[in-house]
Design a protein around this motif. Structure first.
Motif, PDB file in Angstrom:
ATOM      1  N   ARG A 129       3.011  10.344 -16.789  1.00  0.00           N
ATOM      2  CA  ARG A 129       4.262  10.672 -17.473  1.00  0.00           C
ATOM      3  C   ARG A 129       3.885  10.466 -19.003  1.00  0.00           C
ATOM      4  O   ARG A 129       4.375  11.114 -19.857  1.00  0.00           O
ATOM      5  N   ARG A 130       3.321   9.354 -19.153  1.00  0.00           N
ATOM      6  CA  ARG A 130       2.844   8.989 -20.485  1.00  0.00           C
ATOM      7  C   ARG A 130       2.096   9.878 -21.023  1.00  0.00           C
ATOM      8  O   ARG A 130       2.004  10.269 -22.257  1.00  0.00           O
ATOM      9  N   ARG A 182       3.485  15.855 -25.959  1.00  0.00           N
ATOM     10  CA  ARG A 182       4.564  16.140 -26.804  1.00  0.00           C
ATOM     11  C   ARG A 182       4.692  15.367 -28.053  1.00  0.00           C
ATOM     12  O   ARG A 182       4.943  16.267 -29.182  1.00  0.00           O
ATOM     13  N   ASP A 218       4.032  12.648 -22.260  1.00  0.00           N
ATOM     14  CA  ASP A 218       4.606  12.528 -23.439  1.00  0.00           C
ATOM     15  C   ASP A 218       4.012  12.428 -24.693  1.00  0.00           C
ATOM     16  O   ASP A 218       4.378  12.761 -25.772  1.00  0.00           O
ATOM     17  N   ASN A 219       2.681  11.806 -24.609  1.00  0.00           N
ATOM     18  CA  ASN A 219       1.730  11.892 -25.613  1.00  0.00           C
ATOM     19  C   ASN A 219       1.344  13.168 -26.184  1.00  0.00           C
ATOM     20  O   ASN A 219       1.329  13.515 -27.238  1.00  0.00           O
TER      21      ASN A 219
END
Length: 256
Positions: free
Chosen positions: A134-135, A141, A138-139
């Motif tokens: 998930r991280r 994005r 997110d990174n």
């Protein structure tokens, strides 16, 4: 001959400051007793009595250990030296100080980085947790938004943070240390002489596509696909570094 050797060793020890000898003995004590972060050494007065030294000498020895990041000094009536977790930042700063007096070559950096990051990609495949994935998403994005906003500094910072997240999932401490060291150098110490915004945007877009392919390979649990994607990513990044006329700044001694 044995007596002469012992005498010679004693002469060398006599030339070493007492505070340095005490600091070395405490290091050995920490290793011998398998002390862990959070464990406490005896308080200052007890250490002074044990080593038969003055307060100034004892404080100099403890200060040396504190600067190394091996202990921290707690204040208050129950204070004293406490073992702390070794900081990767302190260790990497020592390496930076060494490299300050060497000639840094991007070809050498990427020769090493390609090999290390490929190994890292294989190592973390299957170890990345849902939170890691998930991280990483997110990174990506963050990188896309920063690249669209032409925020070069944020883009370059986020790109290396993607690789730092991968390091968190690895079980190879030496691999993690070397990868994080190179990441920190690229993030903190690289300057780009080319100001072509279009070229920077192209670099950002290429990195984003590479990170998306890596994320897809990690989710599929395909270690060889991840390693191939990482190799292509590193080759592409090295090419853009040359086109953007990247160089290491001369302030490797700086801690900030």
């Amino acid at each position: 001959m044995r007596h002469e050797a012992l005498t010679d060793k004693k002469r060398r020890l006599d030339r070493i400051k007492l505070s340095d000898q005490i600091a070395e003995d405490i290091r050995r004590r920490i290793a011998r007793d398998a002390m862990r972060p959070g464990d406490r050494l005896p308080h200052e007065r007890a250490l002074m009595e044990h080593y038969g030294c003055s307060k100034g000498t004892m404080r100099e020895a403890l200060k040396a250990l504190e600067v190394e990041g091996l202990v921290r000094m707690l204040s208050g009536p129950n204070g004293g030296p406490e073992i702390q977790h070794a900081s990767i930042d302190i260790a990497t700063q020592q390496l930076r100080q060494f490299l300050h007096f060497q000639k840094l070559d991007f070809a050498h950096v990427y020769e090493l980085r390609k090999s290390l990051e490929e190994s890292l990609a294989r190592n973390v495949t299957g170890r990345l947790t849902p939170d890691h994935l998930r991280r990483l998403e997110d990174n990506i994005r963050v990188c896309e938004a920063a690249n669209n906003d032409q925020d070069r500094i944020l883009v370059r910072q986020a790109e290396t943070e993607f690789h730092d997240i991968l390091c968190e999932a690895s079980d190879n401490v030496l691999l993690v240390f070397m990868c994080r060291f190179l990441n920190s150098m690229l993030r903190d110490l690289v300057s780009y002489r080319s100001q072509s915004m279009r070229e920077h945007e192209n670099f950002g877009e290429a990195n984003i596509e590479s990170h998306k392919e890596l994320l897809s390979a990690f989710r599929a649990g395909d270690a060889e696909r991840a390693a191939r994607a990482m190799h292509q990513h590193m080759c592409c990044a090295e090419s853009y570094m040359r086109r953007l006329d990247a160089s290491f700044r001369s302030d490797l001694l700086s801690r900030f």
